[in-house]
Design a protein around this motif. Structure first.
Motif, PDB file in Angstrom:
ATOM      1  N   ALA A  13       0.861  -1.173   0.000  1.00  0.00           N
ATOM      2  CA  ALA A  13       0.000   0.000   0.000  1.00  0.00           C
ATOM      3  C   ALA A  13       0.894   1.218   0.000  1.00  0.00           C
ATOM      4  O   ALA A  13       2.092   1.084   0.080  1.00  0.00           O
ATOM      5  CB  ALA A  13      -0.899  -0.041   1.221  1.00  0.00           C
ATOM      6  N   ALA A  14       0.354   2.418  -0.131  1.00  0.00           N
ATOM      7  CA  ALA A  14       1.192   3.576  -0.436  1.00  0.00           C
ATOM      8  C   ALA A  14       2.436   3.616   0.422  1.00  0.00           C
ATOM      9  O   ALA A  14       2.374   3.527   1.625  1.00  0.00           O
ATOM     10  CB  ALA A  14       0.407   4.847  -0.225  1.00  0.00           C
ATOM     11  N   GLN A 249      -5.060   8.461   4.095  1.00  0.00           N
ATOM     12  CA  GLN A 249      -4.265   7.518   4.875  1.00  0.00           C
ATOM     13  C   GLN A 249      -3.144   8.238   5.626  1.00  0.00           C
ATOM     14  O   GLN A 249      -2.720   7.811   6.695  1.00  0.00           O
ATOM     15  CB  GLN A 249      -3.651   6.455   3.960  1.00  0.00           C
ATOM     16  CG  GLN A 249      -2.568   6.992   3.026  1.00  0.00           C
ATOM     17  CD  GLN A 249      -2.135   6.000   1.984  1.00  0.00           C
ATOM     18  OE1 GLN A 249      -2.836   5.776   1.008  1.00  0.00           O
ATOM     19  NE2 GLN A 249      -0.970   5.423   2.176  1.00  0.00           N
ATOM     20  N   CYS A 267      -3.227   2.438   2.065  1.00  0.00           N
ATOM     21  CA  CYS A 267      -4.064   2.890   0.952  1.00  0.00           C
ATOM     22  C   CYS A 267      -5.207   1.927   0.658  1.00  0.00           C
ATOM     23  O   CYS A 267      -6.308   2.340   0.312  1.00  0.00           O
ATOM     24  CB  CYS A 267      -3.225   3.110  -0.299  1.00  0.00           C
ATOM     25  SG  CYS A 267      -2.421   1.646  -0.928  1.00  0.00           S
ATOM     26  N   SER A 271      -9.077   3.002   1.097  1.00  0.00           N
ATOM     27  CA  SER A 271      -9.961   2.987  -0.070  1.00  0.00           C
ATOM     28  C   SER A 271     -11.188   2.120   0.182  1.00  0.00           C
ATOM     29  O   SER A 271     -12.319   2.489  -0.168  1.00  0.00           O
ATOM     30  CB  SER A 271      -9.191   2.472  -1.287  1.00  0.00           C
ATOM     31  OG  SER A 271      -8.132   3.351  -1.632  1.00  0.00           O
ATOM     32  N   HIS A 375      -0.110   1.028  -5.357  1.00  0.00           N
ATOM     33  CA  HIS A 375      -0.983   1.966  -4.649  1.00  0.00           C
ATOM     34  C   HIS A 375      -2.430   1.738  -5.069  1.00  0.00           C
ATOM     35  O   HIS A 375      -2.720   1.460  -6.230  1.00  0.00           O
ATOM     36  CB  HIS A 375      -0.562   3.395  -4.973  1.00  0.00           C
ATOM     37  CG  HIS A 375      -1.353   4.441  -4.253  1.00  0.00           C
ATOM     38  ND1 HIS A 375      -1.520   4.444  -2.885  1.00  0.00           N
ATOM     39  CD2 HIS A 375      -2.026   5.527  -4.712  1.00  0.00           C
ATOM     40  CE1 HIS A 375      -2.251   5.496  -2.536  1.00  0.00           C
ATOM     41  NE2 HIS A 375      -2.575   6.159  -3.627  1.00  0.00           N
ATOM     42  N   MET A 377      -6.331   3.384  -5.160  1.00  0.00           N
ATOM     43  CA  MET A 377      -7.157   4.583  -5.062  1.00  0.00           C
ATOM     44  C   MET A 377      -8.538   4.258  -5.606  1.00  0.00           C
ATOM     45  O   MET A 377      -8.751   3.208  -6.221  1.00  0.00           O
ATOM     46  CB  MET A 377      -6.518   5.782  -5.768  1.00  0.00           C
ATOM     47  CG  MET A 377      -6.245   5.616  -7.235  1.00  0.00           C
ATOM     48  SD  MET A 377      -5.509   7.114  -7.992  1.00  0.00           S
ATOM     49  CE  MET A 377      -3.787   6.918  -7.610  1.00  0.00           C
ATOM     50  N   ASP A 392      -7.842   9.799  -3.863  1.00  0.00           N
ATOM     51  CA  ASP A 392      -6.496   9.266  -3.675  1.00  0.00           C
ATOM     52  C   ASP A 392      -6.133   9.374  -2.203  1.00  0.00           C
ATOM     53  O   ASP A 392      -5.916  10.481  -1.690  1.00  0.00           O
ATOM     54  CB  ASP A 392      -5.502  10.046  -4.527  1.00  0.00           C
ATOM     55  CG  ASP A 392      -4.114   9.435  -4.515  1.00  0.00           C
ATOM     56  OD1 ASP A 392      -3.830   8.616  -3.618  1.00  0.00           O
ATOM     57  OD2 ASP A 392      -3.310   9.791  -5.393  1.00  0.00           O
ATOM     58  N   PRO A 393      -6.067   8.258  -1.474  1.00  0.00           N
ATOM     59  CA  PRO A 393      -5.796   8.334  -0.039  1.00  0.00           C
ATOM     60  C   PRO A 393      -4.403   8.830   0.309  1.00  0.00           C
ATOM     61  O   PRO A 393      -4.171   9.239   1.444  1.00  0.00           O
ATOM     62  CB  PRO A 393      -6.010   6.893   0.439  1.00  0.00           C
ATOM     63  CG  PRO A 393      -5.797   6.056  -0.768  1.00  0.00           C
ATOM     64  CD  PRO A 393      -6.282   6.868  -1.929  1.00  0.00           C
ATOM     65  N   ALA A 394      -3.464   8.825  -0.665  1.00  0.00           N
ATOM     66  CA  ALA A 394      -2.115   9.336  -0.396  1.00  0.00           C
ATOM     67  C   ALA A 394      -2.126  10.854  -0.508  1.00  0.00           C
ATOM     68  O   ALA A 394      -1.462  11.447  -1.361  1.00  0.00           O
ATOM     69  CB  ALA A 394      -1.112   8.722  -1.368  1.00  0.00           C
TER      70      ALA A 394
END
Length: 456
Positions: A13-14, A249, A267, A271, A375, A377, A392-394
Motif C-alpha cells: 500500500a502507499a 491515509q 491505501c 480505499s 498503490h 485509489m 487518492d488516499p495518499a
C-alpha cells in the motif's frame, strides 16, 4: 507475465515515498538511465481475457461435493456446517498456539474457464462468528489435463481472536506458484495455461459447539493479460461524479505500526472504507472501542486491522480487503480485472465506484506528487474532458483526497503489465486489477451491469 520474487513489491500500500510526496522517487528518477519506450499495441479486448465465475446461489451450494456442510436457504443463500466431518489441530504460525477444530468441507464443481489463464485470484464473502474460521483453496487444471496441487489462497476470519488471517508462502509445483493472493503460471511465455479450476472450502469451528461460518460467495477470476508497457487509449464517454466519502491515509501516519508500519501504508483499507461508507455501512461504536480515543477517522484504523495479512505483513492483500467489505450487512465484493476506462465508465454510470491498483513513477502521473511501486485509489467519476476523478488516499488531508488525473496517463499506469522503475529496471504492473463492492441486492440497473462483467 514475469512475477517479482515477492508480491509485496507490487501490493505494498502507499509507500513512505508517497507519504512524503515522492521526493526519493523523483530524485532517483532524475539520475536514471533513459528508458526505452514502446508504442501502444493493438490487442484483443481485455474483456475477452478475463473470466469471472463464482458460486453464490442456493443451487450452487447444493451442487459440488460436501462432507458435513449444507446449503442455507433464505434471502442470502450460503454454505454452513451441518455436522463435523472430523477434527484437526492447527498451529497458528503467527501466535504459536495450537488448537483443535472441528471442520467440514465443500468442493465446487470444475469450472472450465473461457480464458486459458496465466493468473487466478480467488475471492470470498463470509460470516465467521467468534470460534470459527475458513480456509479457501484453489486447484487449477493445465491444458495437458494434469492438475496443480490444492493451493491455499487464504486462512481467514473476520476477527483476529481465534486465528490470525494469513496467506501462505512457498506454494509451487514447478509449473505454477502462489504469490500471496495470486496463482500464477511460472512460464507464461512458454505457453503454460490453466484451462479449468475448482475451489475447496474448509469450515472450522470450536469443537462441541453449534457455531458455524457461513460462506455466501466464493469464486475466482482467471485471466491472461498480455505483457505490455503501454495500452490502447479509450474514448471518453461519461461525465459524472459519485459522492464518495474522502479519507486520507497520511493523517494516520505512525498510528498502529503493528499493522504494516502505520497509516502511510494503508491505501488499500482506506480505499475500502471509503466505498463501504458510500454504500451506507460503517463500523459501530462498539466495533471501534479498541481504537485510541481522539484519533481522526477511527474506522480507517479498524479497516487496517481487519484487512491485515499476518504473513504478507501488510494490509494490501486483495481478497482480504474484499472479504472485509462483505462483513458489513448486505454487502458483496470481488477482486477482478477490467479492460479499459470504458469499463470503469460503465460501472460509474450505474453508481458503482471502483478501487484500482496501479504503480508509477512521479513523472508518470501528473499532479500526484509521488511515485509508488503499488498503490490503491478509488475512481469516483470522469470530467467533461474524460479525465479521471479519483479519491487518492495518499493525500495530506481528507479535503485534499479528491484528485483529477489525466485520462491517458491514468489508464496506462493501471492497465499495463510492465513498467520501468526509477533505475530503468523492468517491473510488473497489475494489469487492471480492481476491487468491486456492491449491495447484495443491487438496483436493477446495477444488476445488469454486474452481470455483464460475469459477476452475477
Amino acid at each position: 507475465m514475469n512475477r517479482p520474487t515477492s508480491r509485496r513489491t507490487v501490493l505494498t500500500a502507499a509507500l513512505a515515498a508517497a507519504a512524503t510526496v515522492g521526493t526519493a522517487s523523483s530524485a532517483a528518477s532524475a539520475n536514471a538511465a533513459p528508458r526505452p519506450t514502446a508504442p501502444p499495441t493493438a490487442h484483443p479486448t481485455d474483456a475477452s481475457r478475463v473470466d469471472n465465475h463464482s458460486w453464490h446461489t442456493y443451487l450452487d451450494w447444493r451442487g459440488g461435493s460436501g462432507t458435513g456442510t449444507h446449503a442455507v436457504a433464505g434471502p442470502r443463500p450460503g454454505l454452513a456446517i451441518r455436522r463435523a466431518e472430523g477434527r484437526t489441530d492447527y498451529t497458528d504460525p503467527h501466535t504459536g498456539r495450537t488448537a483443535t477444530w472441528e471442520y467440514a468441507t465443500w468442493t465446487s464443481p470444475v469450472h472450465r474457464s473461457a480464458v486459458p489463464a496465466t493468473e487466478m485470484i480467488a475471492s470470498w464473502n463470509a460470516h465467521t462468528p467468534e470460534g470459527t474460521w475458513i480456509q479457501v483453496e484453489l486447484q487449477g487444471r493445465y491444458a495437458d489435463a494434469t492438475w496443480t496441487p490444492w493451493y491455499v489462497m487464504g486462512r481467514w476470519a473476520s476477527g483476529d481472536g481465534d486465528i490470525r488471517r494469513t496467506s501462505v508462502d512457498d506454494q509451487t509445483d514447478g509449473r505454477s506458484s502462489v504469490w500471496t493472493d495470486t496463482l500464477s503460471v511460472d512460464d507464461a511465455a512458454g505457453g503454460t495455461r490453466l484451462v479449468a479450476h475448482r475451489l475447496r472450502l474448509t469450515l472450522h469451528r470450536t469443537p462441541g459447539t453449534r457455531r458455524t461460518p457461513t460462506v455466501w460467495r466464493v469464486g475466482a477470476m482467471a485471466s491472461d493479460i498480455p505483457d505490455r508497457f503501454t495500452v490502447p487509449a479509450s474514448t471518453p464517454g461519461l461525465v459524472h461524479e459519485l459522492a464518495v466519502p474522502r479519507y486520507s491515509q497520511n493523517i494516520h501516519a505512525g498510528q498502529y505500526p503493528e499493522y504494516d508500519n502505520g497509516g502511510e501504508a494503508w491505501c488499500s483499507p482506506t480505499s475500502s472504507q471509503m466505498i463501504i461508507e458510500y454504500w451506507g455501512r460503517r463500523p459501530t461504536a462498539e466495533d471501534l472501542a479498541w481504537v485510541e480515543p481522539g484519533l481522526p477517522d477511527p474506522q480507517v484504523c479498524h479497516a487496517a486491522r481487519f484487512t491485515y495479512d499476518y504473513q504478507y505483513e501488510g494490509c494490501g492483500n486483495w481478497p482480504f480487503n474484499a472479504a472485509y467489505a462483505a462483513t458489513y450487512d448486505g454487502m458483496s465484493s470481488v477482486v477482478t480485472r477490467l479492460g479499459s476506462l470504458t469499463d470503469l465508465e460503465t460501472l460509474i454510470r450505474a453508481g458503482i465506484p471502483v478501487i484500482t491498483s496501479q504503480s508509477f513513477l512521479k513523472e508518470e502521473l501528473t499532479g500526484a506528487g509521488y511515485g509508488t511501486s503499488g498503490h490503491l485509489m478509488t475512481v469516483i467519476g470522469f470530467t467533461a474532458d474524460g479525465d479521471v476523478i479519483a479519491n487518492d488516499p495518499a493525500s495530506p488531508s481528507n479535503e485534499a483526497v479528491r484528485r483529477v488525473y489525466r485520462r491517458r496517463e491514468w489508464e496506462n499506469i493501471w492497465l499495463r503489465t510492465k513498467r520501468y522503475d526509477a533505475n530503468g529496471k523492468v517491473r510488473s504492473g497489475t494489469g487492471g486489477v480492481c476491487y468491486l463492492y456492491w449491495p447484495a441486492k443491487p438496483a436493477p440497473s446495477q444488476r445488469r451491469v454486474l452481470k455483464s462483467f460475469g459477476l452475477l
